[in-house]
Design a protein around this motif. Sequence first.
Motif, short mmCIF file in Angstrom:
data_model
loop_
_atom_site.label_atom_id
_atom_site.label_comp_id
_atom_site.label_asym_id
_atom_site.label_seq_id
_atom_site.Cartn_x
_atom_site.Cartn_y
_atom_site.Cartn_z
N PHE A 134 -0.59 8.97 14.25
CA PHE A 134 -0.70 7.70 14.99
C PHE A 134 -0.64 6.49 14.05
CE2 PHE A 134 -4.83 9.50 14.07
CZ PHE A 134 -5.49 8.46 13.43
N LEU A 135 -0.74 6.72 12.73
CA LEU A 135 -0.69 5.61 11.77
C LEU A 135 0.77 5.23 11.46
CD1 LEU A 135 -3.48 6.72 9.25
CD2 LEU A 135 -3.60 4.85 10.91
N PRO A 136 1.02 3.94 11.16
CA PRO A 136 2.39 3.53 10.85
C PRO A 136 2.93 4.24 9.59
CG PRO A 136 0.82 1.71 10.51
CD PRO A 136 0.08 2.81 11.17
N LYS A 137 4.24 4.40 9.57
CA LYS A 137 4.92 5.14 8.50
C LYS A 137 5.72 4.17 7.64
CE LYS A 137 8.10 9.11 8.29
NZ LYS A 137 8.87 10.07 9.15
N ILE A 138 5.58 4.28 6.32
CA ILE A 138 6.37 3.43 5.41
C ILE A 138 7.04 4.30 4.34
CG2 ILE A 138 4.83 1.43 5.74
CD1 ILE A 138 3.89 2.04 2.77
N TYR A 139 8.10 3.75 3.76
CA TYR A 139 8.83 4.46 2.70
C TYR A 139 8.79 3.63 1.42
CZ TYR A 139 10.75 7.19 6.55
OH TYR A 139 10.90 7.99 7.66
N LYS A 144 -3.10 1.89 1.83
CA LYS A 144 -3.55 0.75 2.62
C LYS A 144 -2.84 -0.50 2.16
CE LYS A 144 -7.59 -1.71 4.35
NZ LYS A 144 -9.06 -1.82 4.41
N ILE A 145 -2.25 -1.22 3.12
CA ILE A 145 -1.57 -2.48 2.79
C ILE A 145 -2.54 -3.62 3.10
CG2 ILE A 145 0.38 -3.99 3.27
CD1 ILE A 145 1.94 -1.54 4.16
N ASN A 146 -2.86 -4.42 2.09
CA ASN A 146 -3.80 -5.53 2.32
C ASN A 146 -3.05 -6.80 2.72
OD1 ASN A 146 -2.79 -6.69 -0.05
ND2 ASN A 146 -4.54 -6.06 -1.30
N VAL A 180 0.79 -1.06 -5.85
CA VAL A 180 2.17 -1.55 -6.01
C VAL A 180 2.41 -2.67 -4.99
CG1 VAL A 180 3.12 0.63 -6.88
CG2 VAL A 180 3.07 0.23 -4.41
N ASN A 181 3.29 -3.57 -5.33
CA ASN A 181 3.68 -4.62 -4.39
C ASN A 181 4.50 -3.99 -3.27
OD1 ASN A 181 2.54 -6.81 -5.83
ND2 ASN A 181 4.26 -6.78 -7.26
N PHE A 182 4.24 -4.43 -2.04
CA PHE A 182 5.00 -3.86 -0.92
C PHE A 182 5.11 -4.89 0.19
CE2 PHE A 182 5.81 -1.32 2.85
CZ PHE A 182 6.76 -0.42 2.38
N SER A 183 6.32 -5.37 0.40
CA SER A 183 6.57 -6.38 1.42
C SER A 183 6.63 -5.72 2.80
CB SER A 183 7.89 -7.09 1.14
OG SER A 183 8.14 -8.07 2.12
N SER A 184 5.73 -6.16 3.71
CA SER A 184 5.67 -5.54 5.04
C SER A 184 4.99 -6.48 6.02
CB SER A 184 4.90 -4.22 4.96
OG SER A 184 4.68 -3.69 6.24
N THR A 185 5.29 -6.29 7.29
CA THR A 185 4.61 -7.06 8.35
C THR A 185 3.24 -6.44 8.64
OG1 THR A 185 5.72 -5.71 10.02
CG2 THR A 185 6.75 -7.82 9.45
N ILE A 186 3.02 -5.22 8.15
CA ILE A 186 1.73 -4.53 8.34
C ILE A 186 0.71 -5.12 7.37
CG2 ILE A 186 0.54 -2.31 8.25
CD1 ILE A 186 3.33 -1.01 8.68
N GLU A 214 -2.42 -9.34 1.09
CA GLU A 214 -1.60 -9.90 0.01
C GLU A 214 -0.36 -9.06 -0.27
OE1 GLU A 214 -4.52 -9.91 -3.02
OE2 GLU A 214 -5.57 -11.67 -2.25
N GLN A 215 -0.04 -8.17 0.70
CA GLN A 215 1.13 -7.28 0.60
C GLN A 215 1.09 -6.41 -0.66
OE1 GLN A 215 4.70 -9.70 1.29
NE2 GLN A 215 4.42 -9.39 3.49
N ILE A 216 -0.08 -5.85 -0.88
CA ILE A 216 -0.28 -4.87 -1.95
C ILE A 216 -0.57 -3.52 -1.30
CG2 ILE A 216 -1.67 -4.21 -3.95
CD1 ILE A 216 -0.12 -6.73 -4.48
N LEU A 217 0.15 -2.51 -1.74
CA LEU A 217 -0.07 -1.15 -1.23
C LEU A 217 -1.01 -0.43 -2.19
CD1 LEU A 217 0.57 1.22 0.68
CD2 LEU A 217 2.56 1.74 -0.76
N ILE A 218 -2.17 -0.02 -1.64
CA ILE A 218 -3.22 0.60 -2.44
C ILE A 218 -3.32 2.09 -2.09
CG2 ILE A 218 -5.69 0.51 -3.02
CD1 ILE A 218 -5.58 -2.40 -1.71
N PRO A 219 -3.28 2.98 -3.08
CA PRO A 219 -3.45 4.42 -2.79
C PRO A 219 -4.81 4.68 -2.17
CG PRO A 219 -2.68 4.06 -5.05
CD PRO A 219 -3.07 2.72 -4.51
N TYR A 220 -4.84 5.48 -1.11
CA TYR A 220 -6.09 5.75 -0.40
C TYR A 220 -6.45 7.23 -0.45
CZ TYR A 220 -9.70 5.19 3.18
OH TYR A 220 -10.89 5.16 3.85
N ARG A 221 -5.54 8.09 -0.05
CA ARG A 221 -5.75 9.53 -0.13
C ARG A 221 -4.41 10.21 -0.29
NH1 ARG A 221 -10.55 13.11 2.22
NH2 ARG A 221 -10.43 14.54 0.48
N LEU A 222 -4.15 10.77 -1.46
CA LEU A 222 -2.84 11.35 -1.75
C LEU A 222 -2.89 12.88 -1.66
CD1 LEU A 222 -1.78 9.14 -4.81
CD2 LEU A 222 -1.56 8.66 -2.37
#
Length: 312
Positions: free
Chosen positions: A248-253, A294-296, A268-274, A298-306
């Motif tokens: 149910f969570l959004p999917k990104i590549y 998790k995308i905050n 990592v930097n990640f440009s997204s509307t999320i 400030e459009q930063i993608l943070i590792p949460y659970r890999l």
Amino acid sequence: MFFHKKRNVNGFLLLDKPQGMSSNNVLQKVKVIFNAKKAGYIGTLDPLATGMLPICFGEATKFSHYLSESDKYYNVVAKLGEKTSTSDSDGVILRKRPIIFTSLELSLALKELTGLINQTPSMYSAIKYKGLPLYKYARKGINIKRNIRRVFIYKITLIEQKDNWIELNVHCSKGTYIRTLIEDLGEKLFCGAHVITLRRLKIGLLSCSKLVKLSFLEKLLNKKNTKQTNFLKKIDDLLMPVDTPIHFLPKIYISIKKLSVFKLGQKVNFSSTIQNSLVRVFEKDNNTFIGLGKINSEQILIPYRLVSMLTN
């Protein structure tokens, strides 16, 4: 049995739990059939109950609790006029009363049990007290004080009510005890009631169209002429992806370049509307699931659970 060393199985199985077995007993049987090192189930079903029992293998267990928080959907048939020790037909009858309520009284009782309600879990439940499930105390005649829990009943649909039985569909929050709900309904109708059959139809958005029967798995296992490699392929083909519990969570590549950094646990930097949301992270080139991020704002993608995909 031709297996020796247990396998690193990673995936998700929607099992159709049979009647008369505990959820843990079913899990152990499935674990043996798959010869899996690690597996767990989501949402305990009573031995009397059937239906959707999600089983997570290997890396999928990392995300199981997200699905356990989801709403549940049940079909229940109850017998009116009798209260039992276990709130279902496995128990002994404690009290019999006449069934004299009207259709209006039934409608009002169902309405009173809809929304935010309080429940006192049955002594015949899997809730643990000092490390032991309550039903073990109950079987010894020991009564433990249980905390009242607040649950949400989204909808109760009356399918049919005839003579001394009633059939309902229930959409409820996690933690709801259907046996307790039926017993409470029986008390509101002043006749008593207990569960005869209970089937879990749905958890969250997962469809029961993909349910696999335990008898089907056992049939595959018992085919004497089946080669090991063919058997393993057949059962592994039944598995759904590792990220199914969080579908149910959004999917990104993300690109391979960013992936190498992300996998090391770095932002990592990640440009997204999320924004301010957990996301499922996939490798862009081969659609491989990497884990949760998790995308905050400030459009930063943070590792949460890999995930750490293992080979068999």
